[in-house]
Each structure stands twice: as C-alpha cells, then as structure tokens.
Design a protein around this motif. Structure first.
Motif, PDB file in Angstrom:
ATOM      1  N   MET A  80      15.431  47.752  53.485  1.00 52.74           N
ATOM      2  CA  MET A  80      14.724  46.564  54.190  1.00 52.74           C
ATOM      3  C   MET A  80      15.352  46.675  55.896  1.00 52.74           C
ATOM      4  SD  MET A  80      13.656  45.126  51.207  1.00 52.74           S
ATOM      5  CE  MET A  80      12.904  44.097  52.705  1.00 52.74           C
ATOM      6  N   PHE A  81      15.402  47.558  56.287  1.00 53.70           N
ATOM      7  CA  PHE A  81      16.343  47.840  57.607  1.00 53.70           C
ATOM      8  C   PHE A  81      15.147  48.060  58.448  1.00 53.70           C
ATOM      9  CE2 PHE A  81      16.633  50.241  61.556  1.00 53.70           C
ATOM     10  CZ  PHE A  81      18.146  49.447  61.900  1.00 53.70           C
ATOM     11  N   PRO A  82      14.501  48.566  57.337  1.00 50.65           N
ATOM     12  CA  PRO A  82      12.876  48.709  58.998  1.00 50.65           C
ATOM     13  C   PRO A  82      12.558  47.776  58.961  1.00 50.65           C
ATOM     14  CG  PRO A  82      12.885  50.894  56.834  1.00 50.65           C
ATOM     15  CD  PRO A  82      13.708  49.729  57.171  1.00 50.65           C
ATOM     16  N   VAL A  83      11.833  46.774  58.044  1.00 48.00           N
ATOM     17  CA  VAL A  83      11.206  45.808  57.529  1.00 48.00           C
ATOM     18  C   VAL A  83      12.117  44.942  58.473  1.00 48.00           C
ATOM     19  CG1 VAL A  83      10.367  44.107  56.253  1.00 48.00           C
ATOM     20  CG2 VAL A  83      10.457  46.259  55.565  1.00 48.00           C
ATOM     21  N   GLN A  84      12.582  44.331  58.312  1.00 46.71           N
ATOM     22  CA  GLN A  84      13.642  43.390  59.380  1.00 46.71           C
ATOM     23  C   GLN A  84      13.673  43.483  60.356  1.00 46.71           C
ATOM     24  OE1 GLN A  84      18.109  43.643  58.235  1.00 46.71           O
ATOM     25  NE2 GLN A  84      18.860  41.676  59.564  1.00 46.71           N
ATOM     26  N   TYR A  85      14.120  45.116  61.288  1.00 49.77           N
ATOM     27  CA  TYR A  85      13.829  45.331  62.555  1.00 49.77           C
ATOM     28  C   TYR A  85      12.529  45.353  62.749  1.00 49.77           C
ATOM     29  CZ  TYR A  85      13.497  48.300  66.399  1.00 49.77           C
ATOM     30  OH  TYR A  85      13.469  49.063  67.486  1.00 49.77           O
ATOM     31  N   TYR A  86      10.860  45.461  62.705  1.00 50.31           N
ATOM     32  CA  TYR A  86      10.176  45.386  62.558  1.00 50.31           C
ATOM     33  C   TYR A  86       9.747  43.937  62.649  1.00 50.31           C
ATOM     34  CZ  TYR A  86       4.614  44.831  62.326  1.00 50.31           C
ATOM     35  OH  TYR A  86       3.771  44.249  62.637  1.00 50.31           O
ATOM     36  N   ASN A  87      10.044  42.865  61.329  1.00 54.39           N
ATOM     37  CA  ASN A  87       9.926  41.211  61.930  1.00 54.39           C
ATOM     38  C   ASN A  87      10.526  40.915  63.035  1.00 54.39           C
ATOM     39  OD1 ASN A  87       8.637  41.262  59.616  1.00 54.39           O
ATOM     40  ND2 ASN A  87      10.331  41.040  57.834  1.00 54.39           N
ATOM     41  N   GLU A  88      11.832  41.243  63.668  1.00 51.98           N
ATOM     42  CA  GLU A  88      12.544  40.804  64.182  1.00 51.98           C
ATOM     43  C   GLU A  88      12.196  41.038  66.012  1.00 51.98           C
ATOM     44  OE1 GLU A  88      16.708  42.496  64.316  1.00 51.98           O
ATOM     45  OE2 GLU A  88      17.444  40.980  62.530  1.00 51.98           O
ATOM     46  N   LYS A  89      11.575  42.713  65.668  1.00 48.16           N
ATOM     47  CA  LYS A  89      10.697  43.198  67.392  1.00 48.16           C
ATOM     48  C   LYS A  89       9.022  42.007  67.202  1.00 48.16           C
ATOM     49  CE  LYS A  89      11.281  46.527  69.052  1.00 48.16           C
ATOM     50  NZ  LYS A  89      11.806  46.649  70.880  1.00 48.16           N
ATOM     51  N   ASN A  90       8.353  41.458  66.086  1.00 47.98           N
ATOM     52  CA  ASN A  90       7.363  41.108  66.495  1.00 47.98           C
ATOM     53  C   ASN A  90       7.506  39.712  66.979  1.00 47.98           C
ATOM     54  OD1 ASN A  90       5.705  43.592  66.980  1.00 47.98           O
ATOM     55  ND2 ASN A  90       5.617  43.431  64.513  1.00 47.98           N
ATOM     56  N   GLN A  91       8.565  39.345  66.450  1.00 50.76           N
ATOM     57  CA  GLN A  91       9.212  37.468  66.763  1.00 50.76           C
ATOM     58  C   GLN A  91       8.955  36.937  67.819  1.00 50.76           C
ATOM     59  OE1 GLN A  91      12.414  36.752  64.586  1.00 50.76           O
ATOM     60  NE2 GLN A  91      10.944  36.838  62.555  1.00 50.76           N
TER      61      GLN A  91
END
Length: 91
Positions: A80-91
C-alpha cells in the motif's frame, strides 16, 4: 602540511610502480606473478560463491507454496506504500 603529505604519497606510489615494473620486466617473474594471481582468484571465487549460497537469507523467494494461505493472501494484498505516497503527493 597537507601538500607535503600529498607529494610524499605520490612519490611513494611512483617509486613502487617503477620497482614493480622493473621486477616484472623479466619473463619468469611475470609468469610467477600471473600464476599466483590466477591461483588466488580461483580460491577467492570458490570461497565467495560457496559462502554466498550458504548464507542466502531468502529461501522462499520466487517459489511460493500454493497451499500457504497466509503468504498468498499477503502477496495478493500488495504493497500500500505506492498508493499512500501517490495520494499524499496529489493532495
């Protein structure tokens, strides 16, 4: 002080290269050194390859057991790390 150390180190390395070149100019000495280097390479490569396989920490990688349910469940969930990273970057 630092410059003197650099110059003396350079002088020592130049002298050692010169002595080595002079000693290896003779064909018999060169053959002796080549034989020694080959024997050392054989011993080192043999020891490193046996140690590498004997102490390899992952025994199961690439060969999953289809009956190991917990392992298969973990793999199917994925990271789930890449998904969490992507979500944090795009917020």
């Amino acid at each position: 002080m630092r410059q003197k150390t650099l110059i003396s180190g350079l002088a020592i390395s130049t002298v050692s290269v010169g002595i080595t070149t002079y000693l290896l100019k003779d064909k018999s000495n060169l053959d002796k050194v080549k034989g020694f280097v080959r024997s050392v390479k054989k011993v080192i490569s043999y020891e490193s390859s046996t140690k590498k396989f004997a102490s390899f920490p992952i025994h199961k990688a690439g060969h999953p057991d289809p009956l190991d349910i917990e392992d298969n469940k973990m793999v199917s969930e994925g990271s789930m790390f890449p998904v969490q990273y992507y979500n944090e970057k795009n917020q």
